[in-house]
Write a protein that holds these residues in place. Structure first.
Motif, PDB file in Angstrom:
ATOM      1  N   LYS A   1      -0.111  12.870   6.591  1.00 55.42           N
ATOM      2  CA  LYS A   1       0.214  13.524   6.924  1.00 55.42           C
ATOM      3  C   LYS A   1       1.381  13.842   8.435  1.00 55.42           C
ATOM      4  O   LYS A   1       2.057  15.149   7.821  1.00 55.42           O
ATOM      5  N   LEU A   2       1.841  12.812   8.454  1.00 57.48           N
ATOM      6  CA  LEU A   2       2.902  13.157   9.322  1.00 57.48           C
ATOM      7  C   LEU A   2       4.539  13.279   8.463  1.00 57.48           C
ATOM      8  O   LEU A   2       4.988  14.175   8.696  1.00 57.48           O
ATOM      9  N   ILE A   3       4.148  12.368   7.266  1.00 57.68           N
ATOM     10  CA  ILE A   3       5.363  12.317   6.594  1.00 57.68           C
ATOM     11  C   ILE A   3       5.409  13.913   6.185  1.00 57.68           C
ATOM     12  O   ILE A   3       6.068  14.497   5.729  1.00 57.68           O
ATOM     13  N   PHE A   4       4.009  14.055   5.366  1.00 59.65           N
ATOM     14  CA  PHE A   4       3.897  15.721   4.357  1.00 59.65           C
ATOM     15  C   PHE A   4       4.526  16.487   5.447  1.00 59.65           C
ATOM     16  O   PHE A   4       4.811  17.749   5.047  1.00 59.65           O
ATOM     17  N   ALA A   5       4.089  16.199   7.103  1.00 65.95           N
ATOM     18  CA  ALA A   5       4.911  17.445   7.703  1.00 65.95           C
ATOM     19  C   ALA A   5       6.587  17.338   8.015  1.00 65.95           C
ATOM     20  O   ALA A   5       7.142  18.556   8.660  1.00 65.95           O
ATOM     21  N   LYS A   6       6.870  16.226   7.860  1.00 68.30           N
ATOM     22  CA  LYS A   6       8.317  16.032   8.445  1.00 68.30           C
ATOM     23  C   LYS A   6       9.251  16.794   6.788  1.00 68.30           C
ATOM     24  O   LYS A   6      10.294  17.375   6.866  1.00 68.30           O
ATOM     25  N   SER A   7       8.111  16.868   5.892  1.00 69.90           N
ATOM     26  CA  SER A   7       9.083  16.763   4.795  1.00 69.90           C
ATOM     27  C   SER A   7       9.824  18.481   4.757  1.00 69.90           C
ATOM     28  O   SER A   7       9.882  18.890   3.949  1.00 69.90           O
TER      29      SER A   7
ATOM     30  N   ILE B   1       0.750  -1.202   0.248  1.00 71.49           N
ATOM     31  CA  ILE B   1      -0.042   0.097  -0.342  1.00 71.49           C
ATOM     32  C   ILE B   1       0.702   1.302  -0.095  1.00 71.49           C
ATOM     33  O   ILE B   1       1.924   1.289   0.447  1.00 71.49           O
ATOM     34  N   GLN B   2       0.090   2.807  -0.739  1.00 73.97           N
ATOM     35  CA  GLN B   2       1.473   3.999  -0.748  1.00 73.97           C
ATOM     36  C   GLN B   2       0.888   4.599   0.250  1.00 73.97           C
ATOM     37  O   GLN B   2      -0.164   4.454   1.119  1.00 73.97           O
ATOM     38  N   ILE B   3       1.594   4.777   0.637  1.00 73.20           N
ATOM     39  CA  ILE B   3       2.006   5.480   1.706  1.00 73.20           C
ATOM     40  C   ILE B   3       2.704   7.040   0.971  1.00 73.20           C
ATOM     41  O   ILE B   3       4.030   7.275   0.713  1.00 73.20           O
ATOM     42  N   SER B   4       1.973   8.307   0.228  1.00 76.00           N
ATOM     43  CA  SER B   4       2.980   9.363   0.608  1.00 76.00           C
ATOM     44  C   SER B   4       3.834   8.769  -0.965  1.00 76.00           C
ATOM     45  O   SER B   4       4.542   9.356  -1.013  1.00 76.00           O
ATOM     46  N   GLY B   5       2.904   7.793  -1.711  1.00 75.86           N
ATOM     47  CA  GLY B   5       3.319   7.437  -3.842  1.00 75.86           C
ATOM     48  C   GLY B   5       4.430   6.167  -2.724  1.00 75.86           C
ATOM     49  O   GLY B   5       5.639   6.193  -4.021  1.00 75.86           O
TER      50      GLY B   5
END
Length: 233
Positions: free
Chosen positions: A224-230, A27-31
């Protein structure tokens, strides 16, 4: 060097219809597939990964192959015994006597920094304060050793409790135990590890970055967590 075992045989029923055609580790998480993120988080000491497979297993084998992101990869089919300990038993013949290894679920995200801490002890078990009222709370003594599991208090159900993350460092002596049956004929790995605590003390590794992927809500949270970290990076 050291091996890791990834438990990736589950059907992911809470993520149907997605998991009807896609195994949870893909399953893809943020691509990016979950299994890619797991491999990226592995400590540098891990040079070989054993993946326990069953549901849509050929898709996992095709994706990771025999060498993935710099790690040798081998596979074991889920055996007759079910549950997390039942899955681990499938890798028994692929581990040497007295061999230590890392165990992770194939649908969880971790940070490499935190996984490195597990390797500092002969046996370790990850815990994290999180709101999961249906999970058992983990008791830890003053020296940081796991004492046992218990039902959550009312306040813990509201405010969060220390629960097991499903990440462990153990050794092949775990197979000396027949396994603890937990429910529905399944055998639980944390319960079996705990059953040996008098002979093999278990160090608690308190984490903050474990993200389980059990539902569509969890996928959204992880992204959302991965986006915030990026954005911070």
């Amino acid at each position: 060097m050291m091996k890791a075992v990834i438990l990736a045989a589950g059907k992911g029923t809470r993520l149907i219809p997605l998991t009807l055609t896609t195994p949870k580790p893909l399953i893809q998480i943020s691509g990016k597939p979950i299994i890619d993120r797991i491999f990226e988080s592995l400590p540098n000491e891990i040079d070989e990964v054993i993946v326990i497979v069953e549901h849509l297993k050929e898709k996992i084998r095709s994706h990771a192959g025999e060498n993935f992101l710099g790690k040798k990869v081998t596979y074991a089919d889920q055996g007759e015994k079910k549950g997390t300990f039942g899955a681990l038993l499938s890798a028994r013949d692929m581990l040497d006597e007295n061999e230590r290894f890392l165990v992770l679920n194939g649908d969880d995200l971790h940070s490499q920094e935190e996984l490195n801490k597990y390797l500092e002890h002969p046996r370790s078990l990850g815990i994290q304060k999180i709101n999961m009222p249906n999970y058992y709370s983990v008791d830890v003594d003053e020296s940081g050793l796991i004492r046992g599991f218990r039902s959550q208090t009312d306040s813990e159900k509201e405010e969060g409790a220390l629960v097991a993350t499903g990440a462990y460092v153990i050794d092949s002596d775990i197979f000396k135990h027949p396994g603890i049956e937990v429910y529905g004929g399944e055998y639980g790995l944390p319960q079996t590890i705990l059953a040996q605590k008098e002979s093999y003390p278990i160090h608690a590794i308190i984490t903050e970055h474990w993200t389980p992927i059990n539902s569509f809500e969890d996928i959204n949270k992880a992204e959302k967590l991965i986006f915030a970290k990026s954005k911070i990076i």
